[in-house]
Design a protein around this motif. Structure first.
Motif, mmCIF file in Angstrom:
data_model
loop_
_atom_site.group_PDB
_atom_site.id
_atom_site.type_symbol
_atom_site.label_atom_id
_atom_site.label_comp_id
_atom_site.label_asym_id
_atom_site.label_seq_id
_atom_site.Cartn_x
_atom_site.Cartn_y
_atom_site.Cartn_z
ATOM 1 N N GLN A 34 -14.422 -55.514 10.680
ATOM 2 C CA GLN A 34 -13.225 -56.171 11.166
ATOM 3 C C GLN A 34 -12.125 -55.148 11.395
ATOM 4 O OE1 GLN A 34 -13.145 -59.090 12.112
ATOM 5 N NE2 GLN A 34 -14.390 -60.473 10.888
ATOM 6 N N GLN A 73 -8.594 -53.235 11.514
ATOM 7 C CA GLN A 73 -7.531 -53.041 10.538
ATOM 8 C C GLN A 73 -6.289 -53.811 10.970
ATOM 9 O OE1 GLN A 73 -6.544 -48.922 10.128
ATOM 10 N NE2 GLN A 73 -5.103 -49.237 8.461
ATOM 11 N N SER A 124 -8.399 -58.917 3.119
ATOM 12 C CA SER A 124 -8.045 -57.925 4.127
ATOM 13 C C SER A 124 -6.544 -57.963 4.339
ATOM 14 C CB SER A 124 -8.777 -58.219 5.436
ATOM 15 O OG SER A 124 -8.446 -57.280 6.422
#
Length: 119
Positions: A1, A3, A108
């Protein structure tokens, strides 16, 4: 994924507006959080991945608007009528499908952008 990168913070006067950007969001559910000096990280707004349904903490209700631009891979947090109590580092975070205003739901995170509101 991809950043996550937050931009758009700065020093503004009370009553001003700012738009924060979270680039790298893709189609993921995104939450905006903030952490004031000496305090815990709290959720302020989030947006689902598919239906774009959004949710707001009471502190941002009516003053903050979260939106998504898929073509720019970015989620925005438009903040208006800022007060010194909005001073904090603002973070965006990503997760799959449904968003949450609980920070523990996210793994995240971006590095944050600082917002300072002077009186």
């Amino acid at each position: 994924q991809a950043q996550l990168v937050e931009t758009g913070g700065g020093l503004v006067q009370a009553g001003s507006s700012l738009r924060l950007s979270c680039t790298g969001s893709g189609s993921r559910a995104i939450g905006w959080f903030r952490q004031a000096p000496g305090k815990g990280r709290e959720g302020v707004a989030c947006i689902n991945s598919n239906d774009r349904t959004s949710y707001y903490k009471d502190s941002g209700m009516g003053r903050f608007t979260i939106s998504r631009d898929i073509s720019k891979n970015t989620v925005y947090l438009q903040m208006s009528d800022l007060t010194p109590e909005d001073t904090a580092v603002y973070y965006c975070a990503a997760r799959s499908y449904l968003c949450s205003l609980d920070r523990v739901a996210y793994t995240s995170w971006g590095q944050g952008t600082r917002v300072t509101v002077s009186s």
